[in-house]
Scaffold this active site. Sequence first.
Site, PDB file in Angstrom:
ATOM      1  N   ILE A 187       0.702  -1.082   0.532  1.00  0.00           N
ATOM      2  CA  ILE A 187       0.441   0.112   0.505  1.00  0.00           C
ATOM      3  C   ILE A 187       0.585   1.294   0.048  1.00  0.00           C
ATOM      4  O   ILE A 187       0.290   2.531  -0.099  1.00  0.00           O
ATOM      5  CB  ILE A 187      -0.861  -0.021   1.591  1.00  0.00           C
ATOM      6  CG1 ILE A 187      -0.139   0.054   2.483  1.00  0.00           C
ATOM      7  CG2 ILE A 187      -1.983  -1.213   1.097  1.00  0.00           C
ATOM      8  CD1 ILE A 187      -1.021   0.097   3.829  1.00  0.00           C
ATOM      9  N   LYS A 188       1.708   1.341   0.123  1.00  0.00           N
ATOM     10  CA  LYS A 188       3.470   2.403  -0.187  1.00  0.00           C
ATOM     11  C   LYS A 188       2.294   3.397  -1.675  1.00  0.00           C
ATOM     12  O   LYS A 188       2.198   2.855  -2.481  1.00  0.00           O
ATOM     13  CB  LYS A 188       4.638   1.692  -0.536  1.00  0.00           C
ATOM     14  CG  LYS A 188       4.548   1.560   1.367  1.00  0.00           C
ATOM     15  CD  LYS A 188       4.528   2.116   2.498  1.00  0.00           C
ATOM     16  CE  LYS A 188       5.356   2.283   3.570  1.00  0.00           C
ATOM     17  NZ  LYS A 188       4.536   0.510   4.085  1.00  0.00           N
TER      18      LYS A 188
END
Length: 382
Positions: A187-188
């Site tokens: 999810i970066k």
Amino acid sequence: MTITVRPGAGRNASPYLFGEEAAAVAEVLQSGQYGHTDVTEEFERRVAEFLGVRDAVAVMSGTAALHTALLAAEVGPGHEVVVPSMTFCATVQAILAVGATPVFVDVDPATLCVTDQLVMDAVTDRTRAVMPVLFGGRAIDFSRCRKELAARNITIIEDAAHAFGSRNGARRVGATGDLTCFSFGPIKNLTCGQGGLVIPRGHVEAATIRRIRLLGVVQSQAERASTTSYQVEGFGLRYQMSGINAAIGLAQLPHFEKAANTRRILWRAYQRALAGLDGVRLVDVDPDRSVPHLCQVLIPHRDKVHAQMKARGIGVGVHYPPNHLQPAFSQWRRDLPATEQVGRQVLTLPFHQHLTEADIDQIVTALGQALKTVGAASCTRS
């Protein structure tokens, strides 16, 4: 009326793909070379070029990046590392992995980041590194104390897991620290599926990190394939980034600026929508210079509001429970009033590139309803 949000929009975070990642991974799979390959090395070169740095060393996770950076800086038993308590536990675990002692410090409640003064107040003769966390993507300026830290042989190791693409002045994060560590988890802001990266200060540290990530072996995979032996010259771990993960990152990188701009637009949409809610304070990430990774608010009755939002199908979260209050780290507990207050109030709102500004309006409306419900219940009991 109870607000419900569009399916998928209520997730706290969600990976975002641009449509080219699957083909890039398939190409690696078809090559038959799945481990650390020339694809990984190409990813390193491209990221270094993007950040404006001389070198970049890819590893298997952000935690591995922190661990190898500490080892490269020769941090070990008997040393102290100054670190904010307000961070993911991986930051602290990396310090413990090298046998050093975490010295927890407070944060500025407006940003959830440390300041240079908070760090310097905690430095002792045993301090070997300071590890500022670039919370939410916000860059931290340590220029005022950098010379003093260097004079005391103290290394600045930036935990920039949230801050890929953000800027410190005219330069990107990674080009301004001693050692900088990135995470490319699912999810970066830029994802490799899983992965991390260290920006070293020079050739010696780069070589050390490359040796550590390959179990202490000096020779590359190509060199080992052409000889009957290899040399193990020091401690090491299996921390290489695979070509599969690097291929995902390579497919993502050309789209990064567009993705960064989208995240800034969405964060500002939250800023506008939240302006009308009494008792709610938005944590500042400085979107003009940063690529926002989180959108967080400080609110009263956080736990009850959290439950109300969850009941509405909105995936709020808490980033993060303070580490100095965790059972595993209790022997290093200190009095950190700002962190403890923030730890009771912080709520992370859904923030990802699948959102629309209309979704954000609905999420904020639901937050307002939850605050009124909880506030009314509190008044009734009192």
